[in-house]
Design an enzyme around this catalytic site. Structure first.
Site, short mmCIF file in Angstrom:
data_model
loop_
_atom_site.label_atom_id
_atom_site.label_comp_id
_atom_site.label_asym_id
_atom_site.label_seq_id
_atom_site.Cartn_x
_atom_site.Cartn_y
_atom_site.Cartn_z
CG HIS A 82 27.33 73.21 15.58
ND1 HIS A 82 27.83 73.28 16.86
CD2 HIS A 82 26.88 71.93 15.44
CE1 HIS A 82 27.69 72.12 17.46
NE2 HIS A 82 27.15 71.27 16.61
CE1 TYR A 211 33.07 79.03 20.87
CE2 TYR A 211 35.30 79.15 21.76
CZ TYR A 211 34.43 78.75 20.76
OH TYR A 211 34.91 78.08 19.66
N PRO A 303 43.61 77.93 21.05
CG PRO A 303 43.11 76.19 22.54
CD PRO A 303 44.14 77.22 22.23
CE LYS A 307 39.01 81.38 12.29
NZ LYS A 307 37.78 80.58 12.20
CE1 TYR A 401 34.26 79.88 16.92
CE2 TYR A 401 32.62 78.88 15.48
CZ TYR A 401 33.44 78.83 16.61
OH TYR A 401 33.44 77.70 17.41
P1 RFL Z 1 50.07 67.78 14.33
O1 RFL Z 1 48.64 67.36 14.52
O2 RFL Z 1 50.83 68.18 15.53
O3 RFL Z 1 50.82 66.58 13.60
C1 RFL Z 1 52.22 66.56 13.43
C2 RFL Z 1 52.67 65.13 13.25
O4 RFL Z 1 54.09 65.12 13.05
C3 RFL Z 1 54.65 64.08 13.84
N1 RFL Z 1 56.08 64.40 14.12
C4 RFL Z 1 57.11 63.82 13.47
N2 RFL Z 1 57.16 62.90 12.51
C5 RFL Z 1 58.39 62.51 12.04
N3 RFL Z 1 59.55 63.02 12.57
C6 RFL Z 1 59.54 63.94 13.55
N4 RFL Z 1 60.68 64.42 14.03
C7 RFL Z 1 58.29 64.39 14.03
N5 RFL Z 1 57.91 65.28 14.98
C8 RFL Z 1 56.58 65.27 15.00
C9 RFL Z 1 53.79 64.02 15.09
O5 RFL Z 1 53.87 62.76 15.75
C10 RFL Z 1 52.41 64.28 14.48
O6 RFL Z 1 51.75 63.07 14.13
O7 RFL Z 1 50.18 68.99 13.29
P2 RFL Z 1 49.30 69.30 11.98
O8 RFL Z 1 49.13 68.06 11.15
O9 RFL Z 1 49.87 70.51 11.37
O10 RFL Z 1 47.82 69.62 12.53
C11 RFL Z 1 47.56 70.76 13.31
C12 RFL Z 1 46.38 70.50 14.26
O11 RFL Z 1 46.64 69.31 14.97
C13 RFL Z 1 46.17 71.68 15.23
O12 RFL Z 1 46.33 72.91 14.59
C14 RFL Z 1 44.74 71.66 15.85
O13 RFL Z 1 44.54 70.51 16.62
C15 RFL Z 1 44.50 72.90 16.71
N6 RFL Z 1 43.23 72.86 17.44
C16 RFL Z 1 42.05 73.22 16.81
N7 RFL Z 1 42.05 73.58 15.51
C17 RFL Z 1 40.86 73.86 14.87
O14 RFL Z 1 40.91 74.20 13.67
N8 RFL Z 1 39.64 73.79 15.50
C18 RFL Z 1 39.55 73.44 16.82
O15 RFL Z 1 38.44 73.33 17.35
C19 RFL Z 1 40.80 73.17 17.54
N9 RFL Z 1 40.77 72.81 18.84
C20 RFL Z 1 43.21 72.49 18.80
C21 RFL Z 1 41.95 72.49 19.48
C22 RFL Z 1 44.38 72.11 19.48
C23 RFL Z 1 44.33 71.77 20.81
N10 RFL Z 1 45.54 71.38 21.45
C24 RFL Z 1 45.68 70.20 22.20
C25 RFL Z 1 46.75 72.07 21.13
C26 RFL Z 1 41.88 72.13 20.82
C27 RFL Z 1 43.08 71.81 21.49
C28 RFL Z 1 42.98 71.49 22.96
C1 PHB Z 2 36.89 71.45 20.69
O1 PHB Z 2 35.76 70.94 20.61
O2 PHB Z 2 37.88 70.77 20.97
C2 PHB Z 2 37.02 72.91 20.48
C3 PHB Z 2 35.97 73.61 19.93
C4 PHB Z 2 36.09 74.99 19.74
C5 PHB Z 2 37.27 75.62 20.11
C6 PHB Z 2 38.33 74.90 20.63
C7 PHB Z 2 38.21 73.53 20.82
O3 PHB Z 2 37.36 76.96 19.96
#
Ligand code: RFL
Ligand code: PHB
Length: 420
Positions: A82, A211, A303, A307, A401
């Site tokens: 993008h 957004y 989110p 980041k 961004y």
């Molecule tokens: P995770 O993905 O939470 O993985 C942690 C893992 O640890 C396990 N765990 C355990 N294992 C053993 N013993 C225990 N006691 C444990 N407790 C937990 C869990 O089961 C899991 O498998 O953390 P990690 O790896 O640090 O990754 C971080 C990312 O997942 C997170 O920062 C992103 O998803 C945030 N995020 C976004 N980030 C971006 O860079 N770009 C995006 O567009 C973006 N969109 C988002 C997002 C997060 C969202 N939510 C749901 C919070 C959109 C959303 C809606």
């Molecule tokens: C997503 O596609 O899940 C998404 C994209 C951009 C954001 C947050 C979530 O800022």
């Protein structure tokens, strides 16, 4: 003092990684590439992890790291680059041309689920060990020279001896809690709303993300591919997923999208729907002795700036380089600098995500009187005017961004630490 029971199985590795989310899997892969063996212990099943719908936007730093880890083949074929995104302010669309505003930087649209799937497959193909569906994970003696982790799987108790422990177990994991409270300095802001997300096999409403700031609350039109859409709505914290039928979601989204965009919206049944609370959180320091916190275990961002995953990847990059220096004999104590280096980028991303969230959401804060609310609204209107209508303002959004500011900052610290 911990005593090993007779039934306990002994394991040994260099790095014990807790959590097989993107942080744990990417760290495991990069370390394996450098010849540093590691074992991952994960609470959930692989299938469960792949069912969680999260990030969609990857910065160039993460894209390069996936290439370095040898897991970018499918992303290069199926991901979409993008060059820009839009911010719609009360229905008026403004394009942030990130490529032009940043001298050529772009972002990659490729879901976290797919990144995780690629990393899982790569780990399987190199034969590295992951203990999925493990319980009772406990970290021991991280301040000694012989730390270890105990856990149970299929009724068998294990003791994993290691040199270092990487806590990649997300916000609710055990790693951060294993650092004594008096050593942790935690910073937190909980926002008075959440994001309701819906995934559907329908073509995205636009080619780029939009957004939307509206009087009814924030909305985001995102995507996973040319046939799969991801949409979000700002909802009160009291709302439950069950309160939102698919029809109710689509009807509300139509009201929040700019009119000409709403006309193009193609709706369909949801394949996933969930509510995520919004939080800013940092734990300082990000290490205690031989235990390192990585990704969401150490910090959370709302989110809005996309980041979270990118920040997690930046931690992984720094830690893997430091461990490499430690093991290759160049600098045996290199890992001692992990927290200091990682936190520099963390606070940049925290500030950007907080600022984007403040600017784009509607606040209905019980703690503010009517005049304070109106004043805040004027501040935010002026912020948006500057950042959407002036080249300098748009550039401020664009460079953050795509992550160039924070990476430049991180690189400066890594250079100082002789990491690059
Ligand atoms: P995770 O993905 O939470 O993985 C942690 C893992 O640890 C396990 N765990 C355990 N294992 C053993 N013993 C225990 N006691 C444990 N407790 C937990 C869990 O089961 C899991 O498998 O953390 P990690 O790896 O640090 O990754 C971080 C990312 O997942 C997170 O920062 C992103 O998803 C945030 N995020 C976004 N980030 C971006 O860079 N770009 C995006 O567009 C973006 N969109 C988002 C997002 C997060 C969202 N939510 C749901 C919070 C959109 C959303 C809606
Ligand atoms: C997503 O596609 O899940 C998404 C994209 C951009 C954001 C947050 C979530 O800022």
């Amino acid at each position: 003092m911990f005593s090993t029971s007779i039934k306990m199985q002994s394991l040994k590795t260099k790095i014990a990684i807790i959590g097989a989310g993107p942080s744990g899997l990417l760290l495991g892969q990069l370390l394996a590439k450098k010849g540093i063996d590691n074992i991952i212990i994960e609470r959930a099943s692989g299938e469960y992890i792949l069912g969680r719908i999260r990030a969609g936007i990857l910065e160039q730093g993460l894209v390069s790291l996936l290439a370095e880890a040898g897991v970018d083949e499918r992303m290069k074929k199926e991901g979409h680059i993008h060059d820009g995104f839009e911010i719609a302010h009360y229905g008026k669309r403004h394009r942030i041309d990130i490529k032009a505003l940043t001298n050529g930087s772009t972002v990659m649209c490729y879901g976290q689920t797919e990144v995780t799937r690629d990393l899982m497959q790569a780990r399987q193909s190199i034969g590295a060990t992951t203990y999925y569906e493990s319980s009772d994970v406990v970290i021991h003696e991280q301040n000694s020279n012989s730390p270890f982790v105990t856990f149970t799987k299929n009724g068998i108790e294990y003791k994993l001896d290691c040199d270092y422990i990487a806590g990649c177990d997300g916000f609710h994991g055990v790693s951060r809690q294993s650092i004594p409270k008096e050593k942790r300095n935690e910073f937190e802001r909980i926002y008075p709303f959440g994001w309701l997300g819906l995934l559907s096999d329908t073509p995205p409403v636009a080619d780029e993300l939009i957004y939307c700031k509206t009087k009814r609350g924030f909305a985001l039109a995102s995507m996973r591919s040319s046939t799969r859409s991801r949409y979000y709505l700002q909802v009160p914290l009291t709302d439950k997923v069950e309160d939102w039928s698919d029809d109710a979601f689509w009807a509300e989204l139509k009201k929040r999208l700019p009119e000409d965009v709403a006309e193009m919206l193609i709706t369909g049944p949801s394949i996933e729907k969930s509510i995520a609370p919004l939080r800013s959180f940092v734990c300082e320091p990000m290490q205690d002795g031989r235990l390192f916190l990585v990704g969401d275990a150490a910090h959370i961002v709302p989110p809005t700036g996309a980041k979270g995953l990118n920040l997690a990847a930046s931690d992984v990059s720094t830690l893997s380089k430091l461990l490499d220096k430690t093991y290759n004999g160049e600098e045996p104590d290199a890992v001692a600098k992990y927290s200091e280096i990682a936190l520099k980028r963390v606070w940049h991303a925290e500030r950007f995500s907080w600022w984007m969230s403040n600017m784009l959401h509607e606040y209905d804060d019980d703690n503010m009187n009517e005049n304070e609310t109106k004043t805040l609204e004027r501040f935010m209107a002026s912020e948006l005017d500057f950042h959407l209508n002036y080249e300098e303002g748009k550039k401020v959004i664009a460079i953050q961004y795509v992550g160039t500011v924070s990476y430049t900052h991180l690189r400066a610290h890594e250079t100082k630490a002789n990491l690059v």
